[in-house]
Design an enzyme around this catalytic site. Sequence first.
Site, short mmCIF file in Angstrom:
data_model
loop_
_atom_site.label_atom_id
_atom_site.label_comp_id
_atom_site.label_asym_id
_atom_site.label_seq_id
_atom_site.Cartn_x
_atom_site.Cartn_y
_atom_site.Cartn_z
CB SER A 1 -0.91 0.01 1.22
OG SER A 1 -1.52 1.28 1.32
CG MET B 1 -11.87 -2.81 4.45
SD MET B 1 -10.34 -2.43 3.57
CE MET B 1 -9.39 -1.60 4.83
N GLY C 1 -9.50 3.74 6.50
CA GLY C 1 -9.24 5.13 6.84
C GLY C 1 -7.80 5.44 7.20
CG PHE C 2 -6.57 6.42 9.99
CD1 PHE C 2 -5.97 7.68 9.88
CD2 PHE C 2 -7.91 6.34 10.28
CE1 PHE C 2 -6.72 8.84 10.07
CE2 PHE C 2 -8.67 7.50 10.48
CZ PHE C 2 -8.07 8.74 10.38
N GLY D 1 -1.43 1.41 9.45
CA GLY D 1 -0.80 1.16 10.74
C GLY D 1 -1.72 0.71 11.86
N GLY E 1 -5.18 -4.43 5.79
CA GLY E 1 -5.13 -3.80 7.10
C GLY E 1 -4.44 -4.64 8.15
N GLY E 2 -3.32 -4.15 8.64
CA GLY E 2 -2.63 -4.83 9.73
C GLY E 2 -1.99 -6.16 9.36
N GLY F 1 0.91 -2.25 4.01
CA GLY F 1 1.49 -0.91 3.93
C GLY F 1 2.68 -0.79 4.85
CB SER F 2 2.88 -0.28 8.52
OG SER F 2 1.71 0.48 8.50
C1 DX5 Z 1 -6.61 1.49 5.20
C2 DX5 Z 1 -6.05 1.20 3.85
C3 DX5 Z 1 -4.95 0.24 3.82
C4 DX5 Z 1 -3.72 0.66 4.56
C5 DX5 Z 1 -3.02 -0.59 5.02
O1 DX5 Z 1 -7.77 2.23 5.06
O2 DX5 Z 1 -7.07 0.69 3.01
O3 DX5 Z 1 -4.62 -0.15 2.50
O4 DX5 Z 1 -2.85 1.43 3.79
O5 DX5 Z 1 -1.99 -0.22 5.85
P1 DX5 Z 1 -1.34 -1.23 6.90
O6 DX5 Z 1 -0.81 -2.38 6.12
O7 DX5 Z 1 -0.28 -0.38 7.51
O8 DX5 Z 1 -2.41 -1.63 7.86
ZN ZN Z 2 -6.52 -0.20 1.05
#
Ligand code: DX5
Ligand code: ZN
Length: 216
Positions: free
Chosen positions: A7, A136, A141-142, A144, A176-177, A197-198
């Site tokens: 991400s 999800m 929304g965020f 991490g 997510g996570g 992502g993270s």
């Molecule tokens: C959250 C996003 C994710 C996010 C995942 O709303 O849809 O794609 O970037 O980030 P991590 O892998 O850090 O949870």
């Molecule tokens: Zn996403």
Amino acid sequence: MIQVAPSILAADFLHLEKDVEIVNEYADIFHLDIMDGVFVPNISFGFPVVEAIAKKARKPMDVHLMIVHPENYVERFAKGGASYISFHYEAARENAEEIIEKIQALGVKAGIVINPDCPVQAIFPLLHKVDYVLIMSVFAGFGGQKFIPESLERARTVREKLDSLGRRDVPIEMDGGIGPANAAEVIRAGVQMLVAGSAVFKSENPQETIKALRNA
Ligand code: DX5
Ligand code: ZN
């Protein structure tokens, strides 16, 4: 086949090209999170960033729309180079089927997304039509956030339903996570597209992390 979709939300925006090359060389898909500050309480990035990445991307781009009225924007993202576009069921409801058709008519794979509090059964009527399902594993929304373990059971339920409809080729994506510590159980639950992502971009060695996710 397991696919890893880093991400870009967690990338280094001052050196975006460096992170784009990490995806090009080691991962499978670009995951691009579009947030509007209305559907989710956060704003990410939009067309200029997606179109800039498209110029360098050698892997397909997966646009995850966390916006109201997704139908108004799918065409522009398709023209901007998206190979996959997903939108939230909660943002579309009775229009979801029509939006799926609109995305597919643009030659793009259409995905339906559900947040952790949306019953998986809500999207069953759409499973004959979608090209992929995004479950999800945190509230959209965020980046991490912490992985919600109940997501595994939700993936198993959707996988069974897809299989029972003869749609074994329709992959489940989870977002997510996710990281090397839980990727194995995510894969065991029937997920084929792992968004991270993270875990990827904040790691010491993104290349190794991507490998660990794929081979978990
Ligand atoms: C959250 C996003 C994710 C996010 C995942 O709303 O849809 O794609 O970037 O980030 P991590 O892998 O850090 O949870
Ligand atoms: Zn996403």
